[in-house]
Design an enzyme around this catalytic site. Sequence first.
Site, PDB file in Angstrom:
ATOM      1  N   SER A  98      50.011 -31.209  -9.318  1.00 59.58           N
ATOM      2  CA  SER A  98      50.518 -32.263 -10.195  1.00 59.58           C
ATOM      3  C   SER A  98      49.418 -32.719 -11.162  1.00 59.58           C
ATOM      4  O   SER A  98      48.931 -31.911 -11.960  1.00 59.58           O
ATOM      5  CB  SER A  98      51.080 -33.411  -9.353  1.00 59.58           C
ATOM      6  OG  SER A  98      51.908 -34.252 -10.108  1.00 59.58           O
ATOM      7  N   LEU A  99      48.983 -33.969 -11.112  1.00 56.44           N
ATOM      8  CA  LEU A  99      47.839 -34.400 -11.918  1.00 56.44           C
ATOM      9  C   LEU A  99      46.656 -33.465 -11.703  1.00 56.44           C
ATOM     10  O   LEU A  99      45.939 -33.100 -12.648  1.00 56.44           O
ATOM     11  CB  LEU A  99      47.444 -35.829 -11.551  1.00 56.44           C
ATOM     12  CG  LEU A  99      46.093 -36.339 -12.090  1.00 56.44           C
ATOM     13  CD1 LEU A  99      46.132 -36.484 -13.604  1.00 56.44           C
ATOM     14  CD2 LEU A  99      45.714 -37.655 -11.425  1.00 56.44           C
TER      15      LEU A  99
END
Length: 253
Positions: A98-99
């Site tokens: 994700s991030l």
Amino acid sequence: MRTIAADRGWVSCGRRRPTAAVRLYCFPYAGGGLAAYQPWAARLPEEIEVWTVCLPGREHRLDEAARTDLHGLVDELRSALAPQLAGPPAPVAFFGHSLGALLAYELARALREHGDREPAALVLSGRADAHHPPRRRMHTLGDDDFIAAVQGLGGAPSAALEHPELRELCLPTLRADITAAETYRYRPGPPLDCALANWAGDADAGVPPDAVADWAQHTTGPTRHRLFPGDHFFPWSTPNILTPLLKDIHPAQ
């Protein structure tokens, strides 16, 4: 297990393995930190030395403000980690979810731009490729709607928000992380040349698998696309997730 920190606490290693065949650096999802990858480090074979990235605003860096600008955060990461990545001679691999996928990718690009040592393999998980704008705009929501949106994703950040004491502690960092991810914009540049694997969850409502597969355009090296059963946090619900991870950080296998 003794933790060894490097350069202002940016990374930690639970156990150094001087003869490791690969040094694996793990980058956290929004709101995540060292704890997400500790079980992996304990289960991976002796040939893998695991380093986990700890961003400002959590765990032993709780007294620091979390960053909201992803490119600025990558600049800090490169300055902190480039000397460590330069040696010993074992190849380096990055895993990011994700991030963390954005951080791993942009750090690899920054290392190349500055003539530093680059990773030999990238595993980018749970994030549409860099060209895709985010499908969600969570960071602008009021607290109640923001919390509801995060809880809809499930995983560890959602669990933390269920407890009032933890919520007060982790909400600013989680919002800052999501702001960094949602305001990120791709800056055109040449592709990497490392091996690149991209991972997607088949029930991840916010990250279509075909958008995750588009990461392949960002390298001239070998690529691999994997689709797993599960929602956004599938790497932590898939029992044998370390088997494909080992293959993807050893691209010759």
